[in-house]
Design a protein around this motif. Structure first.
Motif, PDB file in Angstrom:
ATOM      1  N   LEU A   1       0.921  -1.170  -0.042  1.00  0.00           N
ATOM      2  CA  LEU A   1      -0.223   0.275  -0.228  1.00  0.00           C
ATOM      3  C   LEU A   1       0.633   1.273   0.024  1.00  0.00           C
ATOM      4  CD1 LEU A   1      -2.301  -0.942   2.742  1.00  0.00           C
ATOM      5  CD2 LEU A   1      -2.786  -1.456   0.144  1.00  0.00           C
TER       6      LEU A   1
ATOM      7  N   GLU B   1       2.961  -0.269   5.462  1.00  0.00           N
ATOM      8  CA  GLU B   1       1.936  -0.820   5.034  1.00  0.00           C
ATOM      9  C   GLU B   1       0.824  -1.580   4.134  1.00  0.00           C
ATOM     10  OE1 GLU B   1      -0.230   0.329   8.137  1.00  0.00           O
ATOM     11  OE2 GLU B   1       0.829   1.168   8.186  1.00  0.00           O
ATOM     12  N   TRP B   2       0.710  -2.569   4.980  1.00  0.00           N
ATOM     13  CA  TRP B   2       0.721  -3.756   3.241  1.00  0.00           C
ATOM     14  C   TRP B   2      -0.879  -3.981   3.716  1.00  0.00           C
ATOM     15  CZ3 TRP B   2       3.872  -6.196  -0.329  1.00  0.00           C
ATOM     16  CH2 TRP B   2       5.690  -5.996   0.369  1.00  0.00           C
ATOM     17  N   SER B   3      -1.812  -4.774   2.800  1.00  0.00           N
ATOM     18  CA  SER B   3      -2.876  -5.300   3.155  1.00  0.00           C
ATOM     19  C   SER B   3      -2.229  -6.643   2.800  1.00  0.00           C
ATOM     20  CB  SER B   3      -3.224  -4.724   1.799  1.00  0.00           C
ATOM     21  OG  SER B   3      -4.699  -5.841   1.312  1.00  0.00           O
TER      22      SER B   3
ATOM     23  N   SER C   1      -4.605 -10.573   2.474  1.00  0.00           N
ATOM     24  CA  SER C   1      -5.358 -11.255   2.531  1.00  0.00           C
ATOM     25  C   SER C   1      -6.168 -12.524   2.490  1.00  0.00           C
ATOM     26  CB  SER C   1      -6.440 -11.289   1.375  1.00  0.00           C
ATOM     27  OG  SER C   1      -6.218  -9.902   0.783  1.00  0.00           O
TER      28      SER C   1
ATOM     29  N   THR D   1      -9.606  -9.707   5.523  1.00  0.00           N
ATOM     30  CA  THR D   1      -8.880  -8.799   4.252  1.00  0.00           C
ATOM     31  C   THR D   1      -7.713  -7.879   5.666  1.00  0.00           C
ATOM     32  OG1 THR D   1      -9.593  -8.945   1.946  1.00  0.00           O
ATOM     33  CG2 THR D   1      -8.250  -7.160   2.696  1.00  0.00           C
ATOM     34  N   TYR D   2      -6.976  -7.556   5.767  1.00  0.00           N
ATOM     35  CA  TYR D   2      -5.990  -7.174   7.521  1.00  0.00           C
ATOM     36  C   TYR D   2      -5.352  -5.675   6.585  1.00  0.00           C
ATOM     37  CZ  TYR D   2      -7.304 -11.260   9.701  1.00  0.00           C
ATOM     38  OH  TYR D   2      -8.475 -12.395  10.739  1.00  0.00           O
ATOM     39  N   ARG D   3      -4.928  -5.042   7.476  1.00  0.00           N
ATOM     40  CA  ARG D   3      -4.441  -4.396   6.854  1.00  0.00           C
ATOM     41  C   ARG D   3      -3.179  -4.326   7.832  1.00  0.00           C
ATOM     42  NH1 ARG D   3      -5.209   1.980   4.669  1.00  0.00           N
ATOM     43  NH2 ARG D   3      -2.842   2.188   5.313  1.00  0.00           N
TER      44      ARG D   3
END
Length: 127
Positions: A65, A69-71, A73, A78-80
């Motif tokens: 992201l 920061e990553w997403s 899944s 889905t988590y940040r």
């Protein structure tokens, strides 16, 4: 597909590595224990694998992201996440998250196509 979105497959290298370690341990225990205890250890090993490891949620997608920061899944959610640090071991990459309860993520080289694997290695070096 964007070079910042990584769809992860199931890893055959990880399964092969785990089976190899299990076979080595079983060989060593075969040398040290009577046959009955060796069989009990083998059954316990398979049981522990199915109870604890086999049911862990499979990460399907990892997407960059911004900054750290990553997403992340999984099948259900889905988590940040925020990455604290990344270690590259050539055959696999270990991703550690800032949240203390989050388990580290292992990404093996066979989970991604070669082009995406190289792109992920470059992104991890920039972190």
């Amino acid at each position: 597909m964007d070079n910042r979105c990584f769809r992860l497959k199931r890893s055959k290298c990880a399964l092969t590595f785990q089976l190899f370690i299990f076979a080595v341990l079983m060989f060593l225990l075969y040398q040290l224990l009577p046959l009955f205890l060796w069989g009990v250890c083998g059954i316990l090993g398979v049981l522990i694998y199915h109870l604890f490891y086999h049911k862990t949620p499979q990460v399907e997608q990892l997407e960059y992201l911004d900054g750290r920061e990553w997403s992340l899944s999984t099948v259900k959610k889905t988590y940040r996440v925020a990455i604290s640090h990344v270690i590259d071991h050539q055959a696999y990459i270990v991703v550690y998250f800032q949240h203390a309860k989050a388990r580290p993520l292992l990404i093996w080289c066979d989970q991604l196509p070669l082009k995406q694997w190289k792109s992920l290695k470059v992104l991890t070096k920039m972190l």
